[in-house]
Design a protein around this motif. Structure first.
Motif, short mmCIF file in Angstrom:
data_model
loop_
_atom_site.label_atom_id
_atom_site.label_comp_id
_atom_site.label_asym_id
_atom_site.label_seq_id
_atom_site.Cartn_x
_atom_site.Cartn_y
_atom_site.Cartn_z
N THR A 9 0.15 -1.54 0.41
CA THR A 9 0.14 0.10 -0.40
C THR A 9 1.00 1.16 0.12
OG1 THR A 9 -0.11 0.19 2.43
CG2 THR A 9 -1.78 -1.17 1.45
N ASP A 13 2.04 2.74 1.73
CA ASP A 13 1.60 2.78 1.76
C ASP A 13 2.08 4.49 1.45
OD1 ASP A 13 -0.86 4.62 0.37
OD2 ASP A 13 0.23 4.37 -0.78
N ALA A 82 -0.86 8.43 -3.84
CA ALA A 82 -2.71 8.26 -3.54
C ALA A 82 -2.81 6.90 -4.74
CB ALA A 82 -3.54 9.57 -4.07
N ALA A 85 -1.27 3.92 -3.41
CA ALA A 85 -1.73 3.30 -2.15
C ALA A 85 -3.24 2.88 -2.33
CB ALA A 85 -2.37 4.89 -1.44
N GLY A 86 -4.28 2.95 -3.25
CA GLY A 86 -5.53 2.45 -3.96
C GLY A 86 -5.04 1.02 -4.29
N TYR A 142 -3.72 10.83 5.46
CA TYR A 142 -3.49 9.19 4.77
C TYR A 142 -3.83 8.53 5.21
CZ TYR A 142 -0.67 8.08 0.36
OH TYR A 142 -0.21 7.57 -0.74
N PHE A 145 -7.94 9.08 3.54
CA PHE A 145 -7.41 8.12 2.59
C PHE A 145 -8.33 7.12 3.67
CE2 PHE A 145 -4.60 10.76 0.68
CZ PHE A 145 -4.90 11.79 0.27
N THR A 149 -11.95 4.91 1.49
CA THR A 149 -11.96 3.92 0.92
C THR A 149 -12.36 2.36 1.50
OG1 THR A 149 -9.80 2.97 1.59
CG2 THR A 149 -9.88 4.97 -0.15
N LEU A 221 -6.90 6.85 -4.76
CA LEU A 221 -7.62 5.84 -4.21
C LEU A 221 -8.29 5.17 -5.10
CD1 LEU A 221 -6.23 5.51 -1.42
CD2 LEU A 221 -5.95 7.76 -2.14
#
Length: 420
Positions: A9, A13, A82, A85-86, A142, A145, A149, A221
């Motif tokens: 991630t 991430d 980002a 990260a998704g 983050y 974020f 999600t 994301l």
């Protein structure tokens, strides 16, 4: 013992990513695939971009024009973080086949724990920053974020892409509509004190008014989450990412130019927002000091970094998709040569956090280029040595262990991804 496929991630991430490399079980009959070094290499490039923005000047002292580092990396590096990260969240929640039932519930809890830890790390680092900070910390954003999600983790790729398009339009409209109504943030980098004493302003900053506001950033994301549900090992998908990304970026810039300079948007902005041309030109290059001036929907047509308008999001998203596709394709041919980038990209949470602590001492202002190069060399050497000796980065390991433990507590020991 279960076979496992690894995903990532902020790296685990920052921006980042970074969470940790999470292991997910491979269902019966499926052959585990090896890690994609192109994803880590793309994240490594994003780290270099953020490092350039943090260390190097944005404006040329002689010409007063934007420097090359600002032009290349401002806004786009954070967007790439980002997006990746998704992708990492998709890998850690089942990849092409999202988890279901209690296992998805456990994955959601693990993401929530990861978000809390990264947010806590972010506000802790923020407490070290001076009042006029040398960098704006993306880690606090983050954490938000990841929380946002969580309701989307079970969705298929097409639904995720449609949801991302909705946020790309709705979030900028909210920013323009509510920009002068939400409270102003009191700190560029929120600390624990800000969270406790001014929660409303801090929440508004993290969602809408800050440097990396979560609502527009959900576009990246969710697109990344959808990409992580695809056959990313297939060359056709990798080629499409490159082509679609390049096309989207070019289309966004062309559309902005047409609206501003052919259909009169530029002059409409000078009148509606009561701006002279010099001030407007400055906003179009650097962005506003705070929120965009109220009074005109023509702002929706600009592509300035960090304004988070629809075409600005489309441009950064296109660049990010193209970079990801390019690195996935490159890794097929020259993967070992990408090792310095991929090693850094595999532990961006550790390296980015270290960078922020270093920046807090404000030692780099006199010789920014030297500090920039020294940091990158040290980061690459450390990342390669640590990866060879211990594997997962130190902070990534802590976050991954905590998130997996939380998931196991919900799912039960019998469903532990790491053992039977």
């Amino acid at each position: 013992m279960d076979q496992r496929i690894r995903g990532d991630t902020m790296s685990d991430d920052p921006g980042h990513q970074k969470a940790a490399h999470a292991a997910v079980p491979v269902e019966a009959g499926r052959v585990p695939r090896k890690r994609l070094p192109g994803i880590d290499a793309a994240r490594g490039l994003a780290l270099i971009g953020l490092t350039a923005i943090h260390f190097l000047p944005a404006e040329n002292e002689q010409t007063h024009e934007a420097t090359l580092s600002w032009t290349l990396f401002s806004g786009d590096s954070a967007a790439l973080f980002a997006l990746l990260a998704g992708v990492g969240l998709a890998f850690s929640t089942g990849g092409r086949h999202p988890r279901t039932g209690r296992r998805m519930t456990g994955a959601r809890v693990g993401v929530a724990v990861r978000a809390l830890l990264i947010f806590a790390l972010g506000v802790a680092i923020n407490s070290l920053m001076p009042e006029d900070p040398p960098a704006f910390n993306i880690l606090t954003y983050y954490g938000v974020f990841f929380v946002l999600t969580i309701p989307f983790l079970h969705l298929p790729a097409r639904t995720l892409f449609l949801s991302a398009a909705g946020f790309a339009v709705a979030a900028p409209v909210l920013m323009l509509e509510l920009g002068d109504q939400v409270p102003e943030f009191s700190s560029g980098n929120p600390t624990v004190i800000d969270v406790l004493t001014d929660p409303g302003a801090t929440l508004a900053q993290l969602l809408l008014t800050g440097t990396y506001p979560a609502l527009p950033y959900l576009t990246y994301l969710l697109v990344g989450l959808g990409i992580g549900r695809l056959h990313l090992h297939h060359i056709e998908i990798q080629t499409r990412l490159l082509a679609i990304g390049a096309g989207l970026a070019v289309t966004a810039q062309l559309a902005s130019w047409l609206v501003l300079y052919i259909f009169g948007g530029y002059h409409q902005l000078t009148h509606a927002a009561s701006l002279d041309e010099e001030t407007l030109d400055g906003i179009l290059i650097w962005g506003p000091d705070d929120a965009l001036p109220a009074g005109s929907w023509w702002w929706l047509a600009i592509t300035t970094p960090h304004t988070n308008m629809p075409l600005a999001i489309a441009w950064s998203l296109g660049v990010s998709l193209a970079v990801l596709g390019a690195f996935l394709l490159l890794a097929r041919k020259v993967g070992p040569w990408l090792l310095p980038l991929s090693a850094m990209g595999a532990m961006t949470l550790t390296l980015y956090s270290t960078q922020l602590v270093l920046l807090s001492f404000e030692l780099h202002y006199d010789q920014p280029e030297l500090w920039f190069l020294a940091y990158l060399v040290a980061a690459a050497v450390f990342a390669m040595a640590w990866q060879r000796a211990a594997g997962q980065g130190p902070l990534e390991r802590v976050v991954a262990m905590a998130s997996r433990a939380a998931g196991r507590a919900v799912v039960g020991a019998s469903a532990d991804p790491g053992r039977r």
